[in-house]
Motif scaffolding. Structure first.
Motif, PDB file in Angstrom:
ATOM      1  N   ALA A 114      42.348  41.945  -2.880  1.00  0.00           N
ATOM      2  CA  ALA A 114      41.742  41.994  -1.541  1.00  0.00           C
ATOM      3  C   ALA A 114      42.654  42.693  -0.536  1.00  0.00           C
ATOM      4  N   HIS A 115      43.902  42.931  -0.882  1.00  0.00           N
ATOM      5  CA  HIS A 115      44.917  43.344   0.094  1.00  0.00           C
ATOM      6  C   HIS A 115      44.595  44.700   0.738  1.00  0.00           C
ATOM      7  N   PRO A 116      44.631  44.768   2.069  1.00  0.00           N
ATOM      8  CA  PRO A 116      44.320  46.049   2.723  1.00  0.00           C
ATOM      9  C   PRO A 116      45.375  47.131   2.471  1.00  0.00           C
ATOM     10  N   GLY A 117      46.577  46.733   2.031  1.00  0.00           N
ATOM     11  CA  GLY A 117      47.623  47.723   1.757  1.00  0.00           C
ATOM     12  C   GLY A 117      47.503  48.357   0.386  1.00  0.00           C
ATOM     13  N   VAL A 118      46.523  47.900  -0.406  1.00  0.00           N
ATOM     14  CA  VAL A 118      46.332  48.426  -1.770  1.00  0.00           C
ATOM     15  C   VAL A 118      45.169  49.413  -1.748  1.00  0.00           C
ATOM     16  N   ASP A 119      45.346  50.580  -2.387  1.00  0.00           N
ATOM     17  CA  ASP A 119      44.298  51.608  -2.366  1.00  0.00           C
ATOM     18  C   ASP A 119      43.392  51.586  -3.588  1.00  0.00           C
ATOM     19  N   MET A 120      43.906  51.036  -4.692  1.00  0.00           N
ATOM     20  CA  MET A 120      43.093  51.023  -5.924  1.00  0.00           C
ATOM     21  C   MET A 120      43.519  49.833  -6.777  1.00  0.00           C
ATOM     22  N   VAL A 121      42.546  49.250  -7.481  1.00  0.00           N
ATOM     23  CA  VAL A 121      42.855  48.160  -8.408  1.00  0.00           C
ATOM     24  C   VAL A 121      42.442  48.593  -9.803  1.00  0.00           C
ATOM     25  N   SER A 122      43.338  48.396 -10.769  1.00  0.00           N
ATOM     26  CA  SER A 122      42.948  48.571 -12.163  1.00  0.00           C
ATOM     27  C   SER A 122      43.153  47.237 -12.852  1.00  0.00           C
ATOM     28  N   PHE A 123      42.063  46.693 -13.373  1.00  0.00           N
ATOM     29  CA  PHE A 123      42.065  45.327 -13.913  1.00  0.00           C
ATOM     30  C   PHE A 123      41.609  45.338 -15.367  1.00  0.00           C
ATOM     31  N   THR A 124      42.297  44.598 -16.212  1.00  0.00           N
ATOM     32  CA  THR A 124      41.804  44.335 -17.568  1.00  0.00           C
ATOM     33  C   THR A 124      41.772  42.836 -17.765  1.00  0.00           C
ATOM     34  N   GLY A 125      40.631  42.329 -18.217  1.00  0.00           N
ATOM     35  CA  GLY A 125      40.517  40.883 -18.433  1.00  0.00           C
ATOM     36  C   GLY A 125      39.076  40.485 -18.658  1.00  0.00           C
ATOM     37  N   SER A 126      38.749  39.281 -18.219  1.00  0.00           N
ATOM     38  CA  SER A 126      37.426  38.715 -18.512  1.00  0.00           C
ATOM     39  C   SER A 126      36.360  39.259 -17.551  1.00  0.00           C
ATOM     40  N   THR A 127      35.125  39.149 -17.968  1.00  0.00           N
ATOM     41  CA  THR A 127      34.003  39.608 -17.151  1.00  0.00           C
ATOM     42  C   THR A 127      33.962  38.852 -15.823  1.00  0.00           C
ATOM     43  N   ARG A 128      34.185  37.540 -15.907  1.00  0.00           N
ATOM     44  CA  ARG A 128      34.122  36.719 -14.687  1.00  0.00           C
ATOM     45  C   ARG A 128      35.119  37.243 -13.641  1.00  0.00           C
ATOM     46  N   VAL A 129      36.352  37.480 -14.065  1.00  0.00           N
ATOM     47  CA  VAL A 129      37.363  37.924 -13.094  1.00  0.00           C
ATOM     48  C   VAL A 129      37.142  39.399 -12.722  1.00  0.00           C
ATOM     49  N   GLY A 130      36.580  40.169 -13.646  1.00  0.00           N
ATOM     50  CA  GLY A 130      36.243  41.558 -13.322  1.00  0.00           C
ATOM     51  C   GLY A 130      35.243  41.614 -12.176  1.00  0.00           C
ATOM     52  N   GLN A 131      34.241  40.724 -12.232  1.00  0.00           N
ATOM     53  CA  GLN A 131      33.243  40.678 -11.148  1.00  0.00           C
ATOM     54  C   GLN A 131      33.901  40.239  -9.840  1.00  0.00           C
ATOM     55  N   ALA A 132      34.788  39.237  -9.948  1.00  0.00           N
ATOM     56  CA  ALA A 132      35.482  38.747  -8.740  1.00  0.00           C
ATOM     57  C   ALA A 132      36.352  39.856  -8.146  1.00  0.00           C
ATOM     58  N   ALA A 143      36.191  41.238  -4.408  1.00  0.00           N
ATOM     59  CA  ALA A 143      37.362  41.157  -3.519  1.00  0.00           C
ATOM     60  C   ALA A 143      37.741  42.534  -2.985  1.00  0.00           C
ATOM     61  N   ALA A 144      37.472  43.572  -3.791  1.00  0.00           N
ATOM     62  CA  ALA A 144      37.848  44.932  -3.380  1.00  0.00           C
ATOM     63  C   ALA A 144      36.821  45.544  -2.425  1.00  0.00           C
ATOM     64  N   ALA A 145      35.615  44.977  -2.410  1.00  0.00           N
ATOM     65  CA  ALA A 145      34.527  45.593  -1.636  1.00  0.00           C
ATOM     66  C   ALA A 145      34.791  45.693  -0.133  1.00  0.00           C
ATOM     67  N   PRO A 146      35.284  44.633   0.526  1.00  0.00           N
ATOM     68  CA  PRO A 146      35.425  44.749   1.990  1.00  0.00           C
ATOM     69  C   PRO A 146      36.337  45.891   2.427  1.00  0.00           C
ATOM     70  N   THR A 147      37.332  46.251   1.606  1.00  0.00           N
ATOM     71  CA  THR A 147      38.204  47.371   1.993  1.00  0.00           C
ATOM     72  C   THR A 147      37.843  48.636   1.203  1.00  0.00           C
ATOM     73  N   LEU A 148      36.751  48.590   0.467  1.00  0.00           N
ATOM     74  CA  LEU A 148      36.250  49.748  -0.291  1.00  0.00           C
ATOM     75  C   LEU A 148      37.320  50.430  -1.136  1.00  0.00           C
ATOM     76  N   LYS A 149      38.071  49.600  -1.865  1.00  0.00           N
ATOM     77  CA  LYS A 149      39.077  50.153  -2.783  1.00  0.00           C
ATOM     78  C   LYS A 149      38.387  50.745  -4.001  1.00  0.00           C
ATOM     79  N   LYS A 150      39.038  51.721  -4.578  1.00  0.00           N
ATOM     80  CA  LYS A 150      38.577  52.189  -5.890  1.00  0.00           C
ATOM     81  C   LYS A 150      38.904  51.091  -6.919  1.00  0.00           C
ATOM     82  N   VAL A 151      37.984  50.871  -7.864  1.00  0.00           N
ATOM     83  CA  VAL A 151      38.196  49.821  -8.863  1.00  0.00           C
ATOM     84  C   VAL A 151      37.973  50.385 -10.262  1.00  0.00           C
ATOM     85  N   ALA A 152      38.908  50.125 -11.162  1.00  0.00           N
ATOM     86  CA  ALA A 152      38.723  50.456 -12.580  1.00  0.00           C
ATOM     87  C   ALA A 152      38.813  49.144 -13.339  1.00  0.00           C
TER      88      ALA A 152
END
Ligand code: NAD
Length: 508
Positions: free
Chosen positions: A233-251, A255-264
């Motif tokens: 969720a952090h506004p200082g982060v420009d992109m998130v790359s996540f590997t893990g479960s579907t549940r946390v992938g959705q979360a 979390a990235a949506a309000p600051t419109l980060k790129k997400v992989a």
């Protein structure tokens, strides 16, 4: 059956616990709020690691350090050749420390040592590949826009990236993200799984030794809710790359949506190997055993379904049983072991429950690995569920354990339907000697990868990722470094420019 865990290996694993700290702005530090975590070896039942756990305060400090390193530090401003040299030095140090890193992944995750050694060598190879991409990354130019215009498309590093990894391939999965982000000129905040953090801390040591500037990579330890959620969720982060479960992938996406980060995101799978009657059956059986039981099935790419052409089942299962019987289940530190321990007692219970519910739904238990006890740690042997129907949960849900579901099909169309009949779309295997059969099914598969007459091979050159609910984006391959960039269009105009007022008005 009860496994006797090797007392010598147990003593070695127990020669701890070793304590690990976070890497923030070039220094190894404790968490600001003094939280601690610990890890009990799944293979030995002894505490092997203690960690300094972070909280939001540490996330803020790490993101600020990465931000400074990006906005004003040397890393994004180095020549590609200089960045590449650091990545190559890191790869050499990984090779030098291979046995130590492999052993850490083994005692924390329960995977077999012979496999872990291969993973660390594979990780070093990926760091080298990313080092090469560093020097070929480039933008585009357009000289076809008229004599007075030149268009230039720059590829610039996207900024500060947050990289979050799971427990099943601790050192390998961070190698699928971090070197590519660094190659692009990004700076990073990394969070490994709270269960398998040791080898990522060692990676931090390696990067400092390789000459990475302070703050270019920061490593946070701690839980998802305390650390990971704040990173995404952090506004200082420009992109998130996540590997893990579907549940946390959705979360993560939320979390990235309000600051419109790129997400992989790289998520789970319910991958199938489809075996036709004309296949090299011996090779297919071997790949089915490997696909289902490699890393104790705790693998996003696990071939957890085998879909057999009608009439094949008896022969296939007989050959399968012979091979599965020779799979050595046991102490992860024993070089003969092929299936090590299950990550936690809780996860073992969930796998057992999935098997029990498949039986209750009318499937037939062909091999039951639940009976394996151990003098220490938690283990499960190869388990095969036959007569699985497509609507059963065991045909659709990721179990993440050494459990294979066997289904059957009549026609190639039906095989494709079954193959695609889950919400996931990570990978698939096709076994046939007929090129038409292979090609048609490979093209019909809605998955990120299809293996034809082989299974679960991987190369840094080849993109990896999922379709449908298995993820977004691709790792590895020549485009991996581009994923960590943003393009900027610059239009250069030469000579006098026709003023707006001089343009004749048009009337429709
Ligand atoms: P997980 O989703 O529980 O945890 C993954 C990481 O996310 C951990 O570091 C965890 O601490 C962190 N996390 C947890 N909650 C968070 C939150 N709210 N915000 C941010 N981060 C949070 O997954 P796991 O149990 O560690 O790993 C198993 C899963 O990973 C399986 O579903 C498997 O299929 C998947 N996986 C996918 C791939 C792939 O490349 N497609 C590879 C390996 C594993």
């Amino acid at each position: 059956m009860t496994l006797a865990i090797n007392p010598a290996a147990l003593a070695e694993a127990a020669a701890g616990p070793t304590r690990y700290r976070m890497l923030i702005d070039g220094a190894f530090v404790d968490g600001a709020e003094g939280r601690e975590g610990s890890r009990v070896s799944p293979g030995h039942g002894v505490e092997v690691s203690r960690y300094a756990f972070g909280t939001r305060v540490d996330v803020d400090r790490a993101v600020a350090a990465a931000r400074r390193a990006f906005d004003t530090g040397p890393w994004p401003r180095l020549k590609a050749a200089e960045r590449s040299a650091v990545l190559l030095r890191a790869a050499d140090i990984i090779d030098r420390r291979r046995e130590e890193i492999a052993r850490l992944d083994v005692i924390e995750s329960g995977k077999p040592i012979s496999q872990a050694l291969g993973e660390i060598a594979g990780a070093a190879d990926i760091w080298r590949y990313a080092a090469a991409l560093c020097r070929t990354l480039h933008g585009e130019s357009y000289a076809n826009l008229g004599d007075d215009m030149l268009g230039v498309v720059l590829r610039e590093p996207i900024g500060v990236v947050a990289l979050i990894t799971p427990w099943n391939f601790p050192f390998l999965i961070i190698a699928q993200k971090l070197p590519f982000a660094l190659a692009a000129g990004c700076t990073a905040v990394v969070k490994p799984s709270e269960m398998t953090s040791a080898s990522t801390v060692v990676l931090g040591e390696i990067l400092m030794e390789a000459g990475l500037p302070n703050g270019a990579v920061n490593i946070l330890l701690g839980t998802g809710p305390d650390v990971g959620a704040h990173m995404t969720a952090h506004p200082g982060v420009d992109m998130v790359s996540f590997t893990g479960s579907t549940r946390v992938g959705q979360a993560t996406m939320q979390a990235a949506a309000p600051t419109l980060k790129k997400v992989a995101i790289e998520l789970g799978g319910k991958n199938a190997q489809v075996v036709f009657r004309d296949a090299d059956l011996e090779a297919a059986v071997d790949a089915a055993v490997f696909g289902a039981f490699f890393n104790a099935g705790e693998c996003c790419n696990a071939g957890s379904r085998v879909i057999l052409q009608e009439g094949l089942e008896a022969e296939f299962l007989a050959a399968f049983e012979v091979r599965a019987r020779n799979v050595v289940v046991g102490d992860p530190l024993d070089p003969r072991t092929k299936v090590g321990a299950i990550i936690t007692p809780d996860h073992l219970r969930q796998i057992h429950a999935a098997v029990a519910s498949a039986e209750a739904a009318g499937a037939r238990l062909f091999a039951d690995g639940r009976g394996i006890g151990a003098s220490a740690g938690q283990y499960m042997g190869p388990t095969v569920i036959a007569g699985v129907k497509p609507e059963m949960p065991v045909a659709r849900d990721e179990i993440f354990g050494p459990v294979l579901s066997v289904l059957s099909f009549r026609t190639a169309e039906e095989a494709a339907q079954l193959l695609n009949g889950t919400d996931y779309g990570l990978s698939a295997g096709v076994w046939s000697r007929d090129i038409d059969t292979c090609m048609n099914l490979a093209r019909a598969a809605r998955t990120g990868t299809v293996w034809v007459n082989t299974f679960m091979d991987g190369y840094p050159e080849l993109p990896f990722g999922g379709a449908k609910q298995s993820g977004l984006g691709r790792e590895l391959g020549k485009a991996a470094v581009e994923d960590y960039t943003e393009t900027k269009t610059i239009q250069f105009h030469a000579g006098p420019r026709t003023g707006w007022w001089a343009t004749p008005a048009t009337v429709d």
